[in-house]
Write a protein that holds these residues in place. Structure first.
Motif, PDB file in Angstrom:
ATOM      1  N   ASP A   1      -0.358-122.580 -69.647  1.00 53.42           N
ATOM      2  CA  ASP A   1       0.992-122.046 -69.504  1.00 53.42           C
ATOM      3  C   ASP A   1       1.073-120.527 -69.607  1.00 53.42           C
ATOM      4  N   HIS A   2       0.152-119.895 -70.340  1.00 55.18           N
ATOM      5  CA  HIS A   2       0.242-118.452 -70.549  1.00 55.18           C
ATOM      6  C   HIS A   2      -0.108-117.642 -69.300  1.00 55.18           C
ATOM      7  N   PHE A   3      -0.891-118.224 -68.401  1.00 59.20           N
ATOM      8  CA  PHE A   3      -1.410-117.470 -67.260  1.00 59.20           C
ATOM      9  C   PHE A   3      -0.366-117.237 -66.169  1.00 59.20           C
ATOM     10  N   VAL A   4      -0.412-116.047 -65.563  1.00 61.24           N
ATOM     11  CA  VAL A   4       0.146-115.884 -64.240  1.00 61.24           C
ATOM     12  C   VAL A   4      -0.987-116.258 -63.289  1.00 61.24           C
ATOM     13  N   VAL A   5      -0.731-117.196 -62.393  1.00 67.23           N
ATOM     14  CA  VAL A   5      -1.768-117.768 -61.532  1.00 67.23           C
ATOM     15  C   VAL A   5      -1.570-117.270 -60.103  1.00 67.23           C
TER      16      VAL A   5
END
Length: 246
Positions: free
Chosen positions: A73-77
């Motif tokens: 959830d923390h990542f910008v993908v």
């Protein structure tokens, strides 16, 4: 992970078994801006960690992006599209020839793609917010090859790489950063023992070589072919969650 997702990733690459060389519609990748898709982090922070997804030959930016909802959830993908066009919705990072039984690459295209991806990381800074110290690459097959190529030559740009069913190009070894620059690089390697496209031995060879550079990859083998199954995805997800600085 659904069977549909697994097959979607596999199909674009298994075509290599029967096709020896590609007639790309775009052969010059210089100064080409990469197209990409983006999933914003589910947990909002000012500068989130960045995860860049790199597809295999014959695939596109939609392939690995199908996993985006289930990535940490923390990542910008960001899922990038390779610069060479193989056909409708079919792209690659460089041309490869399997007619000898072993992959023979177009070295100039591979080098251009390596430089382009390094520039792509910098260019993203002008478009999205992310933590430059928390950049990860996750690549399947040729995307895994590119992950090695970028991280081992420009480790200041990348904190970690997840290489799934890929290989380490011999052409990259002379360009590698020294051990001091590489010392903090995190590496995840996964490969199917039944892989008929890129043999499982490629993963073992990469693992043993990286150990000689004082790197300690996390290594996983599976009784699978050239694909990503649920266990592989769960393992890489755990690795990503373990290594991000949050």
């Amino acid at each position: 992970m659904s069977i549909k997702k697994t097959l979607w990733i596999s199909c674009g690459v298994l075509i290599l078994i029967s096709i020896f060389s590609f007639n790309f519609m775009n052969s010059d990748i210089k100064n080409t801006k990469l197209h990409y898709l983006i999933r914003q982090p589910k947990i909002k922070t000012e500068n989130p960690p960045l995860l860049i997804l790199l597809h295999g030959v014959g695939g596109n930016e939609q392939n690995l992006f199908s996993f985006a909802p289930d990535l940490p959830d923390h990542f910008v993908v960001v899922s990038a599209r390779g610069p060479l066009t193989f056909g409708p919705n079919s792209f690659a990072w460089f041309q490869v020839d399997f007619s000898t039984g072993k992959p023979q690459i177009n070295e100039q295209q591979a080098e251009n793609a390596r430089k382009m991806l390094i520039e792509f990381i910098d260019d993203l800074k002008t478009e999205i917010a992310f933590d430059s110290n928390e950049v990860y690459l996750m690549g399947f097959s040729q995307g895994g090859i590119m992950s090695y190529s970028v991280a081992l030559t420009a480790p200041e740009k990348v904190k970690g790489i997840a290489v799934m069913s890929g290989r380490l190009l011999p052409e990259i070894k002379p360009l590698m950063a020294d051990e001091k620059r590489l010392q903090n690089l995190k590496i995840f390697i996964s490969h199917g023992k039944q892989d008929a496209v890129l043999n499982h031995q490629y993963a073992i060879d990469a693992l043993e070589f990286l150990k000689t550079k004082n790197l300690t990859p996390e290594f996983h083998s599976y009784n699978e072919g050239h694909t990503v199954n649920k266990q592989m995805f769960d393992d890489v997800n755990l690795w990503l969650n373990t290594n991000i600085n949050r």
